[in-house]
Design an enzyme around this catalytic site. Structure first.
Site, PDB file in Angstrom:
ATOM      1  N   CYS A 295      79.746  62.737  29.169  1.00 52.66           N
ATOM      2  CA  CYS A 295      80.914  63.613  29.104  1.00 52.66           C
ATOM      3  C   CYS A 295      81.584  63.779  30.460  1.00 52.66           C
ATOM      4  O   CYS A 295      82.766  64.118  30.542  1.00 52.66           O
ATOM      5  CB  CYS A 295      80.529  64.982  28.537  1.00 52.66           C
ATOM      6  N   ASN A 296      80.854  63.495  31.537  1.00 46.97           N
ATOM      7  CA  ASN A 296      81.422  63.707  32.867  1.00 46.97           C
ATOM      8  C   ASN A 296      81.652  62.432  33.671  1.00 46.97           C
ATOM      9  O   ASN A 296      82.099  62.496  34.806  1.00 46.97           O
ATOM     10  CB  ASN A 296      80.523  64.654  33.681  1.00 46.97           C
TER      11      ASN A 296
ATOM     12  N   GLY B  48      78.258  70.555  15.434  1.00 43.31           N
ATOM     13  CA  GLY B  48      77.422  69.478  15.946  1.00 43.31           C
ATOM     14  C   GLY B  48      75.960  69.886  15.948  1.00 43.31           C
ATOM     15  O   GLY B  48      75.638  71.085  16.035  1.00 43.31           O
TER      16      GLY B  48
ATOM     17  N   SER C 251      73.866  70.475  21.329  1.00 42.76           N
ATOM     18  CA  SER C 251      73.852  71.640  20.438  1.00 42.76           C
ATOM     19  C   SER C 251      72.496  72.329  20.467  1.00 42.76           C
ATOM     20  O   SER C 251      72.409  73.564  20.424  1.00 42.76           O
ATOM     21  CB  SER C 251      74.207  71.214  19.013  1.00 42.76           C
TER      22      SER C 251
ATOM     23  N   GLU D  51      70.831  68.632  37.194  1.00 43.62           N
ATOM     24  CA  GLU D  51      70.677  68.667  35.732  1.00 43.62           C
ATOM     25  C   GLU D  51      69.731  67.564  35.271  1.00 43.62           C
ATOM     26  O   GLU D  51      69.679  66.488  35.844  1.00 43.62           O
ATOM     27  CB  GLU D  51      72.037  68.548  35.040  1.00 43.62           C
TER      28      GLU D  51
END
Length: 428
Positions: free
Chosen positions: A50-51, A189, A194, A114
């Site tokens: 996503c990044n 999701g 999620s 992360e």
């Protein structure tokens, strides 16, 4: 041959650009196959999250290989090369190696330290091998990067309490509402992101959570991991009706087109109520036009930066400690890389000596007679192999250990001349 990485990330491009470059896992095989058709690209791996979107290549000619990747990205995103160029970063060889190490360690993430990115790098390695993009060089590089990422997490404290994109979204929601426990929360999701959303929402006191997902089975698997609360499960067909009863909505799906836009929200929701949307997907699940509605507040991954900044400073010192470990892993890769150009000479020398050994052994055994030869062949075979290995050991060690490129070339040329090795013919 040289290694290069061409890509863009949350540091160089906004989400509206990143989503156009995103390559879903279902498209990875065709993307790798396409990139391998370019004449200067020998190996390729695609890291898409996503990044970030990063394409790692081994190229015959570095600049041509980079141009081919840039052309692929322009074609894939349907963005003009001139406008795309300002968002791209390019790292060559040692810088590319260090970059992947930093990515795997979580040091280049929006959320410093992360943990999810290490699994994403591992999946990139797996898919690259599966679809024949990753061969000798990138295989070694990704293995070294995975080792580096694991070391940083086990030998430093950078991952302690590190927030993910999901937890940052929950923290942002907590900043925006007075009482998270009183809010009706909906999650679209049922994947890994999620699961992390549910985990962090429960930790922050949320108790009214429902899951919307296409697959009922996957939603049930998610619910079974959180038996401490009653997660409500709904199908996608119920999405708008459930949303009409919700206060906070988190979206995290692999959809390539927006699931929610102004028209859908306007039709389903009363303008007298308020709704907060937290979209942590790339491509985005929520269209930007929802911001035109006065009763809707929408946030995407780029809005998480303020929350992440609060956690960043406390980890900066740990990151410096991690960088030292990464330098060790880069050095280990460089030692391996430098030894590559000795492989053909060593293999050629070993093949020539082995051929001589087999020929002379055959002559000796024929002279000794079949009865003696059959009885003692294994011993004689082991003896001759041992002699060959001991004779070759020191030259090979010395050749591999040469740090200076020119000195190593001179050593290889000397070996090739003294043993009359035709390396080009042997490996053409």
């Amino acid at each position: 041959m040289n290694i290069a990485v061409v890509g863009l990330s949350h540091k160089t491009a906004p989400v509206e650009v990143r989503e156009k470059l995103s390559i879903p896992e279902s498209q990875t095989e065709s993307a790798i196959a396409h990139l391998l058709t370019y004449p200067h690209i020998e190996e390729v791996a695609i890291l898409s999250t996503c990044n970030r979107l990063e394409i790692y290549i081994v190229a015959r000619e570095t600049q041509q290989g980079i141009q081919e990747v840039a052309q692929f990205l322009a074609d894939h995103s349907k963005l003009p090369a001139s406008s795309l160029r300002q968002h791209l970063f390019i790292f060559l060889h040692e810088d590319a190696v260090m970059h992947l190490m930093r990515v795997a360690a979580g040091l280049d993430s929006l959320v410093l330290g992360e943990g999810q990115i290490l699994a994403q790098v591992k999946q990139t390695h797996k898919l690259g091998q599966q679809y024949n993009g990753i061969k000798l060089i990138l295989n070694k590089l990704f293995k070294q990067a995975l080792t580096a990422g694991k070391r940083v997490r086990t030998e430093t404290s950078i991952g302690t309490g590190a927030v993910s994109i999901s937890s940052a979204a929950v923290e942002l929601a907590q900043l925006k509402v007075q009482n998270l426990a009183a809010c009706r929360v909906m999650i679209i999701g049922a994947g890994k992101m999620s699961r992390l959303l549910v985990q962090h929402l429960i930790a922050k006191g949320a108790a009214q959570i429902c899951i919307i997902n296409r697959s009922r089975q996957r939603a049930e698997e998610l619910a079974n991991q959180f038996r401490q609360i009653d997660l409500q499960l709904h199908s996608m067909s119920e999405m708008m009706s459930v949303m009409a009863m919700s206060d906070l909505v988190f979206t995290s799906t692999a959809a390539t087109e927006p699931l929610l836009d102004r028209a859908k929200l306007e039709a389903a929701l009363e303008p007298s109520r308020s709704l907060m949307l937290f979209d942590i997907s790339v491509p985005r699940n929520v269209h930007a036009d929802v911001n035109e509605l006065s009763f809707v507040q929408a946030f995407n991954v780029d809005d998480l930066k303020a929350v992440v900044a609060q956690n960043h400073e406390s980890r900066r010192r740990m990151a410096m400690e991690a960088e030292k470990l990464l330098e060790e892993e880069v050095t280990a890769f460089e030692v391996w890389w430098r030894s590559l150009d000795t492989v053909t000479t060593i293999s050629c020398l070993r093949d020539k000596v082995e051929t001589i050994r087999e020929q002379e052994l055959e002559k000796a055994l024929s002279r000794l007679g079949s009865e003696f030869a059959e009885k003692h062949q294994e011993v004689i075979e082991a003896l001759t192999r041992g002699i060959v290995n001991k004779i070759l050991h020191d030259p090979m060690v010395q050749l591999r250990s040469q740090q200076d490129i020119e000195a190593r070339k001179r050593c290889m040329q000397t070996l090739q001349m003294l043993f009359n090795l035709d390396v080009e013919e042997q490996f053409s």
